[in-house]
Design an enzyme around this catalytic site. Structure first.
Site, short mmCIF file in Angstrom:
data_model
loop_
_atom_site.label_atom_id
_atom_site.label_comp_id
_atom_site.label_asym_id
_atom_site.label_seq_id
_atom_site.Cartn_x
_atom_site.Cartn_y
_atom_site.Cartn_z
N TYR A 15 8.72 -15.02 -25.17
CA TYR A 15 8.04 -16.23 -25.65
C TYR A 15 7.48 -16.07 -27.07
O TYR A 15 7.02 -17.02 -27.67
CB TYR A 15 6.89 -16.61 -24.71
CG TYR A 15 7.35 -16.91 -23.31
CD1 TYR A 15 8.10 -18.06 -23.04
CD2 TYR A 15 7.02 -16.07 -22.26
CE1 TYR A 15 8.53 -18.34 -21.75
CE2 TYR A 15 7.44 -16.33 -20.96
CZ TYR A 15 8.20 -17.48 -20.71
OH TYR A 15 8.61 -17.74 -19.44
N HIS A 20 6.22 -23.17 -28.42
CA HIS A 20 5.17 -23.28 -27.40
C HIS A 20 4.07 -22.24 -27.62
O HIS A 20 2.97 -22.39 -27.12
CB HIS A 20 5.80 -23.09 -26.02
CG HIS A 20 5.13 -23.86 -24.92
ND1 HIS A 20 4.49 -25.07 -25.09
CD2 HIS A 20 5.02 -23.59 -23.59
CE1 HIS A 20 4.02 -25.50 -23.94
NE2 HIS A 20 4.32 -24.61 -23.01
N TYR A 64 -0.52 -17.20 -18.41
CA TYR A 64 0.56 -18.18 -18.56
C TYR A 64 -0.07 -19.55 -18.84
O TYR A 64 -1.20 -19.82 -18.47
CB TYR A 64 1.54 -18.22 -17.38
CG TYR A 64 2.49 -17.05 -17.40
CD1 TYR A 64 3.51 -16.99 -18.34
CD2 TYR A 64 2.33 -16.00 -16.53
CE1 TYR A 64 4.37 -15.90 -18.39
CE2 TYR A 64 3.18 -14.91 -16.56
CZ TYR A 64 4.20 -14.86 -17.51
OH TYR A 64 5.03 -13.79 -17.56
N ASN A 66 0.19 -22.68 -17.84
CA ASN A 66 -0.32 -23.66 -16.87
C ASN A 66 -1.59 -23.21 -16.15
O ASN A 66 -2.13 -23.96 -15.34
CB ASN A 66 0.77 -24.05 -15.87
CG ASN A 66 1.29 -22.87 -15.07
OD1 ASN A 66 0.94 -21.72 -15.36
ND2 ASN A 66 2.11 -23.14 -14.08
N ASN A 112 0.79 -28.70 -20.16
CA ASN A 112 0.25 -27.98 -19.01
C ASN A 112 -0.96 -27.12 -19.33
O ASN A 112 -1.85 -26.96 -18.50
CB ASN A 112 1.33 -27.14 -18.35
CG ASN A 112 2.37 -28.00 -17.65
OD1 ASN A 112 2.06 -29.09 -17.19
ND2 ASN A 112 3.59 -27.52 -17.58
#
Length: 191
Positions: A15, A20, A64, A66, A112
């Site tokens: 990531y 994001h 993470y 969310n 999220n």
């Protein structure tokens, strides 16, 4: 006076430096400017430093995206930081790559990370710096797009916008959200 600066992203090498994860990239640039290094701590990577006498606790949640709210709430409670002195840096599909948007609150807009923060804080009135990532993707490909890396033409703009974001965070800490919004929301980064 303490501030909690939160960069949103996902942990893991796959990531790193994706659209994001721009929240991580911004807070890492902020920490680097003050020669501060992150340590692994409860629910987040954390660093602390001062800007003109004001204490900053800077976190990258390790939960993470969310579940970001868990880390935000834990560090707010631990450090006794009021919600108006929290700033969340987040990617924003609804803004072009050239724009930033600072707001004192608002909806999660389907993000999220913001949804989790709102649920755990029981409010949507916490400051956030929305970093435009654009929305140039085919229908049904939003998840792939946000988890993709910046393309070569975008990178110079993104680098300039990361530097501008660091200045916006400094202004937020030193002069407050109202004065900072007047300036930050007019910024348009081009080459």
């Amino acid at each position: 006076m303490k501030f909690l600066i939160v960069g949103l992203g996902n942990i893991g090498a796959e990531y790193a430096h994706t659209r994001h994860n721009i929240g991580f990239d911004v807070v890492e640039a902020l920490a680097a400017k003050y020669a501060a290094t992150f340590r692994t701590d409860r629910l987040a990577a954390v660093t602390e430093f001062k800007i003109k006498g004001k204490q900053l606790i800077v976190i990258e949640p390790s939960t993470y995206m969310n579940l970001s709210g868990k880390a935000v709430k834990y560090w707010m409670d631990k450090e006794k930081i009021p919600v108006e002195q929290v700033l969340v840096v987040v990617d924003e599909l609804a803004l072009p790559v050239t724009k930033l948007r600072l707001r004192p609150g608002g909806s999660d807009a389907g993000h999220n990370g913001l949804k989790s923060i709102q649920e755990l804080l029981q409010t949507n009135t916490y400051p956030r710096l929305r970093f435009g990532i654009g929305n140039n993707y085919p229908k049904g490909r939003q998840a792939e797009f946000v988890l993709s890396k910046w393309n070569e033409e975008e990178l110079p703009v993104v680098q300039k916008k990361i530097a501008a974001s660091v200045e916006v965070i400094e202004s937020f800490v030193l002069t407050g959200i109202e004065r900072t919004m007047n300036h930050a929301n007019k910024i348009e980064i081009t080459l």
